[in-house]
Write a protein that holds these residues in place. Structure first.
Motif, PDB file in Angstrom:
ATOM      1  N   PRO A 128      23.012  20.904  23.530  1.00  0.00           N
ATOM      2  CA  PRO A 128      22.200  21.605  24.607  1.00  0.00           C
ATOM      3  C   PRO A 128      20.378  21.573  24.050  1.00  0.00           C
ATOM      4  O   PRO A 128      20.758  20.416  22.932  1.00  0.00           O
ATOM      5  N   LEU A 129      19.712  22.180  24.699  1.00  0.00           N
ATOM      6  CA  LEU A 129      18.515  21.570  24.474  1.00  0.00           C
ATOM      7  C   LEU A 129      17.823  22.547  23.216  1.00  0.00           C
ATOM      8  O   LEU A 129      18.540  23.520  23.405  1.00  0.00           O
ATOM      9  N   ALA A 130      17.282  22.642  22.709  1.00  0.00           N
ATOM     10  CA  ALA A 130      16.447  22.804  21.067  1.00  0.00           C
ATOM     11  C   ALA A 130      14.833  23.009  21.893  1.00  0.00           C
ATOM     12  O   ALA A 130      14.374  21.729  21.588  1.00  0.00           O
ATOM     13  N   PRO A 131      13.806  23.602  21.103  1.00  0.00           N
ATOM     14  CA  PRO A 131      12.427  23.758  21.202  1.00  0.00           C
ATOM     15  C   PRO A 131      12.340  22.796  19.456  1.00  0.00           C
ATOM     16  O   PRO A 131      13.128  22.790  18.600  1.00  0.00           O
ATOM     17  N   GLY A 188      23.593  24.737  14.578  1.00  0.00           N
ATOM     18  CA  GLY A 188      22.532  25.158  14.470  1.00  0.00           C
ATOM     19  C   GLY A 188      21.690  23.686  15.772  1.00  0.00           C
ATOM     20  O   GLY A 188      22.170  23.310  15.180  1.00  0.00           O
ATOM     21  N   PRO A 189      19.900  24.206  15.572  1.00  0.00           N
ATOM     22  CA  PRO A 189      19.996  23.081  16.444  1.00  0.00           C
ATOM     23  C   PRO A 189      19.953  21.674  15.428  1.00  0.00           C
ATOM     24  O   PRO A 189      19.239  20.489  15.161  1.00  0.00           O
ATOM     25  N   TYR A 190      19.028  21.710  13.996  1.00  0.00           N
ATOM     26  CA  TYR A 190      19.199  20.853  13.127  1.00  0.00           C
ATOM     27  C   TYR A 190      20.432  20.217  12.845  1.00  0.00           C
ATOM     28  O   TYR A 190      19.872  18.421  13.388  1.00  0.00           O
ATOM     29  N   ARG A 191      21.744  20.402  12.793  1.00  0.00           N
ATOM     30  CA  ARG A 191      22.494  19.512  13.163  1.00  0.00           C
ATOM     31  C   ARG A 191      22.345  18.815  14.086  1.00  0.00           C
ATOM     32  O   ARG A 191      23.201  18.036  14.266  1.00  0.00           O
ATOM     33  N   ASN A 192      22.236  19.748  15.336  1.00  0.00           N
ATOM     34  CA  ASN A 192      22.308  18.842  17.227  1.00  0.00           C
ATOM     35  C   ASN A 192      21.756  17.909  16.719  1.00  0.00           C
ATOM     36  O   ASN A 192      22.182  16.796  17.281  1.00  0.00           O
ATOM     37  N   ALA A 193      20.475  18.083  16.159  1.00  0.00           N
ATOM     38  CA  ALA A 193      19.298  16.821  16.525  1.00  0.00           C
ATOM     39  C   ALA A 193      19.685  16.006  14.838  1.00  0.00           C
ATOM     40  O   ALA A 193      20.257  14.970  15.694  1.00  0.00           O
ATOM     41  N   VAL A 194      20.658  16.322  14.259  1.00  0.00           N
ATOM     42  CA  VAL A 194      21.487  14.815  13.322  1.00  0.00           C
ATOM     43  C   VAL A 194      22.459  15.026  14.259  1.00  0.00           C
ATOM     44  O   VAL A 194      22.246  13.091  13.653  1.00  0.00           O
ATOM     45  N   LEU A 195      23.270  15.180  15.196  1.00  0.00           N
ATOM     46  CA  LEU A 195      23.911  14.463  15.567  1.00  0.00           C
ATOM     47  C   LEU A 195      23.918  13.691  16.628  1.00  0.00           C
ATOM     48  O   LEU A 195      24.055  12.365  17.229  1.00  0.00           O
ATOM     49  N   TRP A 238      27.676   8.573  23.902  1.00  0.00           N
ATOM     50  CA  TRP A 238      26.841   9.093  23.295  1.00  0.00           C
ATOM     51  C   TRP A 238      28.290   9.859  22.394  1.00  0.00           C
ATOM     52  O   TRP A 238      27.951  10.827  21.436  1.00  0.00           O
ATOM     53  N   HIS A 239      28.552  10.338  23.394  1.00  0.00           N
ATOM     54  CA  HIS A 239      29.435  11.463  22.935  1.00  0.00           C
ATOM     55  C   HIS A 239      30.838  10.818  21.704  1.00  0.00           C
ATOM     56  O   HIS A 239      30.567  11.782  20.940  1.00  0.00           O
ATOM     57  N   GLU A 240      31.060   9.582  21.801  1.00  0.00           N
ATOM     58  CA  GLU A 240      32.281   9.315  20.658  1.00  0.00           C
ATOM     59  C   GLU A 240      31.171   9.180  19.584  1.00  0.00           C
ATOM     60  O   GLU A 240      31.450   9.667  18.286  1.00  0.00           O
ATOM     61  N   GLY A 241      29.868   8.806  19.570  1.00  0.00           N
ATOM     62  CA  GLY A 241      29.178   9.101  18.208  1.00  0.00           C
ATOM     63  C   GLY A 241      28.893   9.736  17.817  1.00  0.00           C
ATOM     64  O   GLY A 241      28.580  10.834  16.801  1.00  0.00           O
ATOM     65  N   VAL A 242      28.507  11.615  18.359  1.00  0.00           N
ATOM     66  CA  VAL A 242      28.695  13.148  18.187  1.00  0.00           C
ATOM     67  C   VAL A 242      29.615  13.367  17.484  1.00  0.00           C
ATOM     68  O   VAL A 242      29.711  13.726  16.485  1.00  0.00           O
ATOM     69  N   GLU A 243      30.815  12.559  18.132  1.00  0.00           N
ATOM     70  CA  GLU A 243      32.354  12.788  17.730  1.00  0.00           C
ATOM     71  C   GLU A 243      32.361  12.314  16.157  1.00  0.00           C
ATOM     72  O   GLU A 243      33.088  13.127  14.809  1.00  0.00           O
TER      73      GLU A 243
END
Length: 329
Positions: free
Chosen positions: A250-253, A278-285, A301-306
């Motif tokens: 998801p997007l986050a500022p 939260g956003p920090y985790r998503n930015a790191v992923l 990208w999806h495999e990398g996030v997983e």
């Protein structure tokens, strides 16, 4: 010697010779200041960045590293004062089994650089430098403290501080990793410079690298919207755009990952490793996915996030940090 006139772009060899003189101290501080200012005012070229990097590499204190080692590093100076994303990404990627030779320094313009935050987490920076090759081989991660590996930069720092503005040296750190890594994820704070910087990396030689910049000038992949990305591979540079949606995120500022001092950032990083969402985790992923693609450990990208999420959810990255801290006591 005198430094060349930079009214016109320098060839790579000319730039290397000029920066060799700068780093060796054979020209005056005033001449260096004028040269750096003129170069910045005109705009550095890929050949100049590559030549400067070659001079810096020739004077660094190197370390041995596995052939598949990777670095995840930003140029800094983006002014957004975010949490330490590349440091967290390094731990996550290493927990995925990719050797990470993390190059970094103390903060220059932010409140907490990689070195500051790792120290606040309990990492002994002196021991980290002394045992870098051992921890890289044994644990799959090391921290290469720039101040220890680039002694020639000692005389340059006061000049840069006196100038009080960006110079080409703001771009040099990621291009002079002491482990001579052939795979890199590099964040730069200027989107317009992504293709120029990527061309410099191509000239220097790489197996697979990505140069990234958030549209708002973030020196990492941003959750706030679009990102410029240059992929350097097989002697070619491929430019494209990428957004969080490409990785299913998801997007986050940018404000959502605003950092603080070293203690603040260390607490946030530890909470992340212990499962906080939260956003920090998503930015790191998001950024870890890019690093895993560069390392050849993820196909997309999806495999990398997983894979990155699994390293966090199973506590692998957190355990790695604990082992690293304990190994340096």
């Amino acid at each position: 010697m005198s430094l060349p006139d930079v009214t016109h772009p320098l060839e790579e060899a000319e730039a290397e010779t000029a920066f060799a003189a700068i780093l060796d101290g054979t020209v005056s501080d005033d001449a260096i200041a004028r040269f750096l200012t003129a170069l910045c005012d005109r705009g550095e070229t890929a050949s100049e960045i590559a030549g400067a990097a070659r001079a810096m590499r020739a004077r660094m204190i190197p370390v041995s590293a596995p052939a598949n080692a990777i670095d995840v590093c930003g140029t800094g100076g983006d002014g957004h004062h975010t949490l330490n994303v590349s440091t967290a990404v390094s731990l996550v990627v290493a927990a995925c089994g990719v050797p990470v030779a993390k190059h970094g320094n103390r903060a220059a313009s932010s409140k907490a650089g990689a070195a500051d935050t790792l120290e606040a987490l309990g990492l002994n920076l002196d021991r980290a430098a002394e045992t870098a090759e051992d921890t890289l081989n044994d644990l799959g991660i090391c921290f290469l403290f720039a101040a220890r590996h680039h002694p020639s930069m000692g005389r340059i720092m006061p000049i840069r501080k006196a100038l009080g503005r960006r110079t080409i040296f703001n771009l040099m750190g990621p291009l002079a990793n002491p482990a001579n890594v052939r795979r890199q994820l590099v964040g730069i704070a200027r989107p317009a410079y992504v293709p120029i910087y990527a061309e410099a990396i191509r000239r220097l030689g790489t197996d697979h690298s990505m140069v990234i910049s958030g549209d708002e000038g973030l020196d990492e992949l941003s959750l706030a919207g679009g990102n410029e990305l240059a992929e350097v591979r097989s002697g070619e540079v491929l430019m494209r755009r990428v957004s969080p949606a490409d990785a299913g995120l998801p997007l986050a500022p940018v404000d959502a990952i605003r950092g603080g001092d070293a203690a603040f950032n260390a607490r946030a990083l530890r909470a992340l490793l212990q499962g906080e969402e939260g956003p920090y985790r998503n930015a790191v992923l998001f950024n870890a996915a890019a690093a895993l693609i560069v390392a050849g450990e993820a196909a997309d990208w999806h495999e990398g996030v997983e894979e990155a999420a699994e390293a966090l959810d199973k506590g692998l990255a957190n355990a790695l940090l604990d082992c690293w801290i304990a190994a340096l006591k």
